[in-house]
Write a protein that holds these residues in place. Structure first.
Motif, short mmCIF file in Angstrom:
data_model
loop_
_atom_site.label_atom_id
_atom_site.label_comp_id
_atom_site.label_asym_id
_atom_site.label_seq_id
_atom_site.Cartn_x
_atom_site.Cartn_y
_atom_site.Cartn_z
N PRO A 1 -56.65 -10.70 -60.54
CA PRO A 1 -57.33 -10.30 -59.31
C PRO A 1 -57.81 -8.85 -59.37
O PRO A 1 -57.16 -7.98 -59.93
CB PRO A 1 -56.24 -10.47 -58.24
N ALA A 2 -58.98 -8.63 -58.77
CA ALA A 2 -59.52 -7.28 -58.68
C ALA A 2 -59.38 -6.79 -57.24
O ALA A 2 -59.57 -7.56 -56.30
CB ALA A 2 -60.99 -7.26 -59.09
N GLY A 3 -59.04 -5.53 -57.07
CA GLY A 3 -58.89 -4.98 -55.73
C GLY A 3 -57.66 -5.53 -55.05
O GLY A 3 -56.61 -5.72 -55.67
N ALA B 1 -59.20 -14.32 -65.40
CA ALA B 1 -59.18 -12.90 -65.03
C ALA B 1 -58.13 -12.66 -63.95
O ALA B 1 -57.86 -13.53 -63.11
CB ALA B 1 -60.55 -12.48 -64.52
N TYR C 1 -51.35 -13.10 -64.66
CA TYR C 1 -51.00 -12.04 -63.72
C TYR C 1 -49.49 -12.00 -63.43
O TYR C 1 -49.05 -11.81 -62.31
CB TYR C 1 -51.79 -12.24 -62.43
#
Length: 251
Positions: free
Chosen positions: A17-19, A15, A56
């Protein structure tokens, strides 16, 4: 001239990065500039395929190998190579690995859920005990020993290679992708392993890990769930090395 990159979805892709987090890397889709994330392939001249795994926007691996159209397996993925070894885009580059045991935990989970047939990992004792309990009802066989504060585990499935993989398709691909003098040894070792299993051959024996380290490239790559195209490229590279280098690498 190479073709455009084509995304091949794979649930193993970590996944993003979130935020708040690191800035995305430089790999972007040419149409629209979206950040690339996943496994991408493109055809090269001469029957070659280039593969890049991108997290990413950061390319964690990039290699090319021969076109091998017949063989597929849910246990084989370009991400197996990346995530088991903790490959990164370079020193200091952002990566999906949150701590020094991230890859070990990933290997443990991949084995438990049938995403790769064989592997070694280290976990804290409590996590290792949970993993042992989770093996109930699976085909996994393991050996374990305490190393300081961690438990080191080598594990593999008891399923035979002939049931794990479409060996006939893989053999046909090797024969088409490699020169005869390189293809036939690969074919011979794959044929010889039909009734073997990772557990029986490389986990249960006292010298199982040493035996695995000496196994031919087609077997090592397949047993670790690495793409045969990448393995075929390694076979070609190894064949061009001096004999002394090949012998040292096998030790």
């Amino acid at each position: 001239m190479a073709d455009a990159w084509i995304l091949h979805p794979d649930y193993r892709t970590p996944a993003v990065p979130a935020g708040t987090g690191p800035a995305p890397g430089p790999w972007r889709h040419p149409d629209g500039g979206q950040v690339m994330n996943g496994t991408y392939e493109r055809a090269l001249p001469g029957g070659q395929v280039e593969v890049v795994t991108v997290w990413y926007g950061y390319a964690l691996s990039r290699w090319h190998g021969p076109f091998m159209p017949r063989f597929t397996s849910p246990m084989v993925s370009a991400w197996n190579l990346v995530l088991a070894q903790g490959l990164t885009a370079g020193p200091g580059a952002p990566s999906p690995y949150h701590d020094e045991l991230w890859c070990d935990r990933w290997i443990a989970e991949a084995l438990l859920y049938g995403r790769k047939p064989y592997g070694t990992f280290r976990l804290p004792a409590a996590e290792a005990l949970d993993w042992f309990a989770g093996c109930g009802g699976t085909n996994l066989v393991y050996r374990a020993r305490v190393e300081g504060d961690l438990v080191r585990v080598v594990a593999g499935t008891s399923e035979r290679y002939v049931h794990l993989f479409d060996l006939d398709a893989l053999i046909a691909d090797y024969r088409e992708a490699l020169p005869r003098d390189l293809a036939e040894p690969a074919v011979a070792v794959l044929d010889a392993h039909r009734l073997h299993s990772p557990a029986l051959h490389y986990v249960l024996p006292e010298n199982g890990e040493e035996r695995f380290a000496r196994a031919p490239l087609p077997i090592r790559g397949l047993t670790l769930g690495y793409p045969p195209r990448e393995t075929a490229a390694r076979i070609v590279t190894a064949s061009a090395e001096p004999a002394s280098v090949r012998q040292a690498a096998a030790q």
